[in-house]
Write a protein that holds these residues in place. Structure first.
Motif, mmCIF file in Angstrom:
data_model
loop_
_atom_site.group_PDB
_atom_site.id
_atom_site.type_symbol
_atom_site.label_atom_id
_atom_site.label_comp_id
_atom_site.label_asym_id
_atom_site.label_seq_id
_atom_site.Cartn_x
_atom_site.Cartn_y
_atom_site.Cartn_z
ATOM 1 N N LEU A 231 0.830 -1.205 0.000
ATOM 2 C CA LEU A 231 0.000 0.000 0.000
ATOM 3 C C LEU A 231 0.862 1.252 0.000
ATOM 4 C CD1 LEU A 231 -2.818 -0.987 2.527
ATOM 5 C CD2 LEU A 231 -3.026 -0.780 0.047
ATOM 6 N N ARG A 232 1.938 1.226 0.779
ATOM 7 C CA ARG A 232 2.809 2.408 0.831
ATOM 8 C C ARG A 232 3.403 2.706 -0.536
ATOM 9 N NH1 ARG A 232 7.717 3.382 0.602
ATOM 10 N NH2 ARG A 232 8.226 1.170 0.536
ATOM 11 N N ARG A 233 3.892 1.671 -1.241
ATOM 12 C CA ARG A 233 4.460 1.889 -2.578
ATOM 13 C C ARG A 233 3.386 2.384 -3.545
ATOM 14 N NH1 ARG A 233 7.007 -3.044 -1.450
ATOM 15 N NH2 ARG A 233 5.669 -4.158 -2.924
ATOM 16 N N PHE A 234 2.182 1.802 -3.455
ATOM 17 C CA PHE A 234 1.104 2.216 -4.358
ATOM 18 C C PHE A 234 0.756 3.683 -4.140
ATOM 19 C CE2 PHE A 234 -3.377 3.072 -5.139
ATOM 20 C CZ PHE A 234 -3.525 2.642 -6.444
ATOM 21 N N PHE A 235 0.569 4.079 -2.889
ATOM 22 C CA PHE A 235 0.160 5.455 -2.606
ATOM 23 C C PHE A 235 1.261 6.463 -2.921
ATOM 24 C CE2 PHE A 235 -3.056 3.523 0.418
ATOM 25 C CZ PHE A 235 -4.132 3.835 -0.389
ATOM 26 N N MET A 236 2.521 6.076 -2.707
ATOM 27 C CA MET A 236 3.618 6.985 -3.054
ATOM 28 C C MET A 236 3.647 7.224 -4.562
ATOM 29 S SD MET A 236 6.063 8.829 -1.724
ATOM 30 C CE MET A 236 6.902 8.213 -0.267
ATOM 31 N N MET B 47 0.747 20.726 2.331
ATOM 32 C CA MET B 47 1.003 21.221 3.662
ATOM 33 C C MET B 47 -0.276 21.304 4.489
ATOM 34 S SD MET B 47 2.883 24.790 4.736
ATOM 35 C CE MET B 47 3.720 24.793 3.163
ATOM 36 N N HIS B 48 -1.346 21.809 3.876
ATOM 37 C CA HIS B 48 -2.605 21.966 4.601
ATOM 38 C C HIS B 48 -3.169 20.615 5.025
ATOM 39 C CE1 HIS B 48 -7.045 22.398 4.914
ATOM 40 N NE2 HIS B 48 -6.705 23.474 5.600
ATOM 41 N N TYR B 49 -3.130 19.640 4.129
ATOM 42 C CA TYR B 49 -3.656 18.319 4.481
ATOM 43 C C TYR B 49 -2.903 17.715 5.657
ATOM 44 C CZ TYR B 49 -4.424 13.315 4.453
ATOM 45 O OH TYR B 49 -4.694 12.041 4.850
ATOM 46 N N VAL B 50 -1.579 17.719 5.571
ATOM 47 C CA VAL B 50 -0.772 17.092 6.617
ATOM 48 C C VAL B 50 -0.979 17.811 7.949
ATOM 49 C CG1 VAL B 50 1.577 16.566 7.356
ATOM 50 C CG2 VAL B 50 0.932 16.258 4.964
ATOM 51 N N LEU B 51 -0.922 19.140 7.937
ATOM 52 C CA LEU B 51 -1.077 19.904 9.179
ATOM 53 C C LEU B 51 -2.472 19.719 9.773
ATOM 54 C CD1 LEU B 51 0.806 23.149 8.131
ATOM 55 C CD2 LEU B 51 1.476 21.602 9.983
ATOM 56 N N THR B 52 -3.482 19.627 8.926
ATOM 57 C CA THR B 52 -4.839 19.405 9.433
ATOM 58 C C THR B 52 -4.939 18.046 10.110
ATOM 59 O OG1 THR B 52 -5.777 20.798 7.684
ATOM 60 C CG2 THR B 52 -7.284 19.312 8.810
ATOM 61 N N TYR C 241 -10.202 6.733 10.718
ATOM 62 C CA TYR C 241 -9.962 5.987 9.488
ATOM 63 C C TYR C 241 -8.677 5.165 9.539
ATOM 64 C CZ TYR C 241 -13.768 8.238 6.969
ATOM 65 O OH TYR C 241 -15.001 8.651 6.552
ATOM 66 N N GLY C 242 -7.691 5.631 10.271
ATOM 67 C CA GLY C 242 -6.451 4.877 10.356
ATOM 68 C C GLY C 242 -5.551 5.019 9.158
ATOM 69 N N VAL C 243 -5.740 6.072 8.352
ATOM 70 C CA VAL C 243 -4.871 6.294 7.195
ATOM 71 C C VAL C 243 -4.215 7.683 7.224
ATOM 72 C CG1 VAL C 243 -6.134 4.715 5.685
ATOM 73 C CG2 VAL C 243 -6.809 7.119 5.792
ATOM 74 N N GLY C 244 -4.714 8.585 8.071
ATOM 75 C CA GLY C 244 -4.266 9.974 8.036
ATOM 76 C C GLY C 244 -2.788 10.154 8.308
ATOM 77 N N LEU C 245 -2.269 9.570 9.391
ATOM 78 C CA LEU C 245 -0.864 9.741 9.730
ATOM 79 C C LEU C 245 0.050 9.087 8.707
ATOM 80 C CD1 LEU C 245 -0.456 9.321 13.603
ATOM 81 C CD2 LEU C 245 0.130 11.300 12.203
ATOM 82 N N THR C 246 -0.320 7.890 8.269
ATOM 83 C CA THR C 246 0.514 7.175 7.304
ATOM 84 C C THR C 246 0.603 7.929 5.990
ATOM 85 O OG1 THR C 246 -0.315 5.145 8.315
ATOM 86 C CG2 THR C 246 0.913 4.919 6.275
ATOM 87 N N LEU C 247 -0.534 8.416 5.492
ATOM 88 C CA LEU C 247 -0.514 9.186 4.243
ATOM 89 C C LEU C 247 0.201 10.513 4.437
ATOM 90 C CD1 LEU C 247 -4.118 8.557 2.854
ATOM 91 C CD2 LEU C 247 -1.973 7.603 2.026
ATOM 92 N N SER C 248 0.057 11.142 5.598
ATOM 93 C CA SER C 248 0.739 12.410 5.860
ATOM 94 C C SER C 248 2.243 12.237 5.768
ATOM 95 C CB SER C 248 0.359 12.935 7.248
ATOM 96 O OG SER C 248 -1.006 13.283 7.306
ATOM 97 N N ARG C 249 2.762 11.131 6.331
ATOM 98 C CA ARG C 249 4.202 10.902 6.245
ATOM 99 C C ARG C 249 4.640 10.678 4.801
ATOM 100 N NH1 ARG C 249 7.712 6.396 9.565
ATOM 101 N NH2 ARG C 249 6.390 4.962 8.387
ATOM 102 N N LEU C 250 3.810 9.992 4.013
ATOM 103 C CA LEU C 250 4.152 9.782 2.607
ATOM 104 C C LEU C 250 4.204 11.104 1.850
ATOM 105 C CD1 LEU C 250 2.121 6.575 1.630
ATOM 106 C CD2 LEU C 250 4.554 6.763 2.167
#
Length: 453
Positions: free
Chosen positions: A166-171, A247-252, A356-365
């Motif tokens: 999933l990480r490779r796909f989303f990146m 930036m806005h998405y990650v900070l939010t 949702y359990g995806v916000g932090l992981t996607l923010s780091r990506l």
């Protein structure tokens, strides 16, 4: 009947039409296989910045995208089709495969943007592609949720493998959508922008907007919200080129977590005196750093690595169940409509605060895509400090820091590099999984060599 795909232009300038073979595979499968085997081309940030400001170069770039997008989309389809544990046949993931296949076939029929009229038509076409099927993350998550429910506690053994995929796909998807939206926005540039790159980004203004959005959500769901105090420290006053949408998405996402944890830790009724969430912005030489500190109780050391896993949430009530009951509902904060590189859409009042359990992981990506990073330090029982590093993208994407030069944004989307390169972006579980697979492969090769001798 002999069937052909849409033509593409090779390096020599000749037009090449890939001929469908006479194999029993369908035309769709032939199309996916043809484009997926091609090597995608890395696009330099400096070039993208210049292209966004030069009409002639932008049109040439459109011709390049006409082929490049087919390669990248086909590879995403193939990647999803090769998922393990029957995931490609699961509801949600099967839907995303269908959507991406439709995009690929539509690009096959799209005219080459060689003139002004064709360029505008191609831009309008990309806009439709970009805005359609915004629930990709939501749909993929449904498929993973099905697997989790089916496997129960045994899912923990396969989660590192699923998370790595999933990480490779989303990146790769971040890069794909970045190219599309940059081309769309550069058709009519806003002042101070090249496409979606803001040449002098106001980090404090983005933080203030993210703080307003986060506290509004917190009040809507929990009845109150702590104050958010913002301070700035300037070490380097050079302009900060970046993508304000990222930036806005990650900070939010980070501020939503901080304000929610603070209320749940300290509030007993309404209008309680709550400790402030503090945001420090440091304008460094290579990075702009955001330190977000809260007194929301922190995270235990044993659970700290769990926050980077897909589908993990500290929220007791997850919104996935209600979304599953109505698959036609509007996308929530967990999917791409709430993410950067997605045009704004109207959402239901209030939105979703957490779960949702995806916000932090996607923010780091999103941070890592341009060579930045996201780190969490926790004082268990007291609070959490989050450090968001966003790389300076030079002045107009010139004189880029080394971290950006070696970031995913400067590579193609094939992810076929050495494993050590990948380790920079992986969790401990993913690293252990890959090392285990590599050891098994080496052992197998050694046994084959022994038998052969």
């Amino acid at each position: 009947v002999r069937r052909f795909f849409a033509p593409h232009i090779c390096r020599s300038g000749a037009i090449v039409r890939p001929l469908l073979s006479s194999s029993p595979r369908s035309a769709e499968e032939e199309c996916i296989a043809f484009w997926a085997k091609k090597q995608p081309t890395a696009v330099m940030l400096r070039d993208l910045c210049e292209i966004g400001l030069d009409r002639k170069r932008r049109r040439q770039h459109g011709i390049f995208l006409h082929e490049e997008l087919r390669i990248r989309i086909a590879q995403r389809v193939l990647e999803l089709q090769q998922l393990p544990y029957g995931l490609p046949q699961r509801d949600g993931i099967r839907t995303v495969i269908q959507w991406y296949t439709e995009h690929l076939l539509a690009l096959e029929d799209a005219p080459l943007p060689s003139g002004a009229a064709q360029d505008e038509a191609f831009t309008n076409f990309l806009t439709r592609v970009f805005e359609e099927h915004t629930e990709v993350i939501q749909e993929l998550a449904f498929g993973v949720q099905d697997l989790m429910a089916e496997m129960g506690p045994d899912y923990g053994a396969v989660q590192p493998e699923i998370d790595s995929i999933l990480r490779r796909f989303f990146m790769a998807r971040i890069g794909l959508r970045f190219l599309i939206q940059h081309h769309i926005e550069s058709f009519k540039n806003r002042d101070g922008y090249s496409g979606i790159l803001q040449l002098e980004c106001d980090a404090a203004a983005v933080v203030k907007k993210a703080a307003q959005d986060s506290t509004m959500l917190c009040r809507a769901h929990l009845g109150q919200a702590p104050p958010v105090v913002i301070t700035e420290h300037v070490v380097d006053s050079e302009p900060f080129t970046y993508l304000p949408m990222h930036m806005h998405y990650v900070l939010t996402e980070l501020l939503k977590n901080a304000v929610r944890a603070t209320v749940e830790r300290h509030a007993e009724g309404f209008d309680d005196a709550l400790p402030a969430v503090r945001v420090q912005i440091i304008y460094g030489h290579e990075d702009v750093i955001f330190k977000i500190s809260d007194e929301g109780g922190g995270i235990s050391r044993s659970r700290l690595q769990d926050v980077w896993k897909f589908m993990y949430s500290s929220c007791s009530k997850t919104p996935w169940a209600s979304l599953r009951q109505d698959r036609r509902s509007q996308p929530g904060e967990g999917d791409s409509a709430g993410n950067p590189l997605q045009r704004p859409r109207l959402k239901s009042a209030g939105g979703v605060l957490a779960g949702y359990g995806v916000g932090l992981t996607l923010s780091r990506l999103y941070a890592q895509y341009f060579g930045g990073d996201l780190k969490i330090l926790s004082l268990d029982g007291f609070g959490t400090d989050v450090y968001l590093h966003l790389s300076r993208l030079g002045k107009g994407c010139e004189s880029l820091p080394q971290g950006v030069l070696y970031s995913p944004s400067m590579r193609d989307s094939s992810f076929e590099g050495e494993i050590e390169e990948e380790l920079l972006l992986m969790s401990t579980d993913e690293v252990n999984f890959l090392r285990k697979e590599l050891d098994a492969l080496r052992s197998s090769s050694a046994m084959e060599t022994t038998v052969a001798s």
